[in-house]
Design a protein around this motif. Structure first.
Motif, mmCIF file in Angstrom:
data_model
loop_
_atom_site.group_PDB
_atom_site.id
_atom_site.type_symbol
_atom_site.label_atom_id
_atom_site.label_comp_id
_atom_site.label_asym_id
_atom_site.label_seq_id
_atom_site.Cartn_x
_atom_site.Cartn_y
_atom_site.Cartn_z
ATOM 1 N N VAL A 1 5.881 11.723 7.242
ATOM 2 C CA VAL A 1 4.820 12.395 6.490
ATOM 3 C C VAL A 1 4.052 11.314 5.730
ATOM 4 C CG1 VAL A 1 4.268 14.124 4.743
ATOM 5 C CG2 VAL A 1 6.241 14.455 6.257
ATOM 6 N N LYS A 2 2.799 11.103 6.100
ATOM 7 C CA LYS A 2 1.996 10.039 5.488
ATOM 8 C C LYS A 2 0.822 10.577 4.675
ATOM 9 C CE LYS A 2 4.429 6.969 7.769
ATOM 10 N NZ LYS A 2 5.519 6.286 7.193
ATOM 11 N N ASP A 3 0.486 11.851 4.843
ATOM 12 C CA ASP A 3 -0.648 12.438 4.136
ATOM 13 C C ASP A 3 -0.283 12.651 2.659
ATOM 14 O OD1 ASP A 3 -3.256 13.839 4.003
ATOM 15 O OD2 ASP A 3 -1.979 15.581 3.583
ATOM 16 N N ASN B 1 0.828 -1.209 0.000
ATOM 17 C CA ASN B 1 0.000 0.000 0.000
ATOM 18 C C ASN B 1 0.860 1.255 0.000
ATOM 19 O OD1 ASN B 1 -2.418 -1.456 0.076
ATOM 20 N ND2 ASN B 1 -2.422 -1.524 2.300
ATOM 21 N N ASP B 2 1.946 1.225 0.760
ATOM 22 C CA ASP B 2 2.873 2.360 0.788
ATOM 23 C C ASP B 2 3.466 2.586 -0.601
ATOM 24 O OD1 ASP B 2 2.477 2.493 3.566
ATOM 25 O OD2 ASP B 2 4.304 1.347 3.993
ATOM 26 N N MET B 3 3.905 1.503 -1.229
ATOM 27 C CA MET B 3 4.523 1.613 -2.549
ATOM 28 C C MET B 3 3.528 2.122 -3.587
ATOM 29 S SD MET B 3 7.633 1.053 -2.135
ATOM 30 C CE MET B 3 8.055 1.113 -3.862
ATOM 31 N N THR C 1 4.195 5.557 -5.515
ATOM 32 C CA THR C 1 4.282 5.477 -6.973
ATOM 33 C C THR C 1 3.250 6.381 -7.634
ATOM 34 O OG1 THR C 1 5.105 3.213 -6.842
ATOM 35 C CG2 THR C 1 4.194 3.907 -8.958
ATOM 36 N N THR C 2 2.046 6.401 -7.094
ATOM 37 C CA THR C 2 0.992 7.262 -7.632
ATOM 38 C C THR C 2 1.386 8.728 -7.534
ATOM 39 O OG1 THR C 2 -0.712 5.647 -7.054
ATOM 40 C CG2 THR C 2 -1.445 7.923 -7.393
#
Length: 74
Positions: free
Chosen positions: A54-56, A14-16, A20-21
């Motif tokens: 930073v995840k947002d 999910n992180d990748m 990537t997006t």
């Protein structure tokens, strides 16, 4: 034999996908090939921000959009 302590959580699928997006949108916005050297430098910067905490997605996009850091194209 000692134990190695790795303080960062591994990136999961999910992180990748998220990273990537964001990177693909940045590349499209600036007309840069996804595999170009500039894209690789932005990817490194993006991962560093993510690992920093930073995840947002919106904040990550702002951080790599040149408002805070500029990637040299030299």
């Amino acid at each position: 034999m000692g134990t190695t302590f790795w303080p960062k959580d591994p990136l999961d699928g999910n992180d990748m996908t998220l990273l990537t997006t964001i990177l693909r949108r940045w590349c499209a916005r600036y007309g840069i090939e996804f595999t170009a050297e500039e894209s690789k430098r932005k990817a490194k910067e993006l991962v560093e921000w993510f690992e920093f905490g930073v995840k947002d997605p919106a904040e990550l996009e702002e951080l790599i959009d040149g408002k805070y850091w500029l990637v040299s194209t030299i």
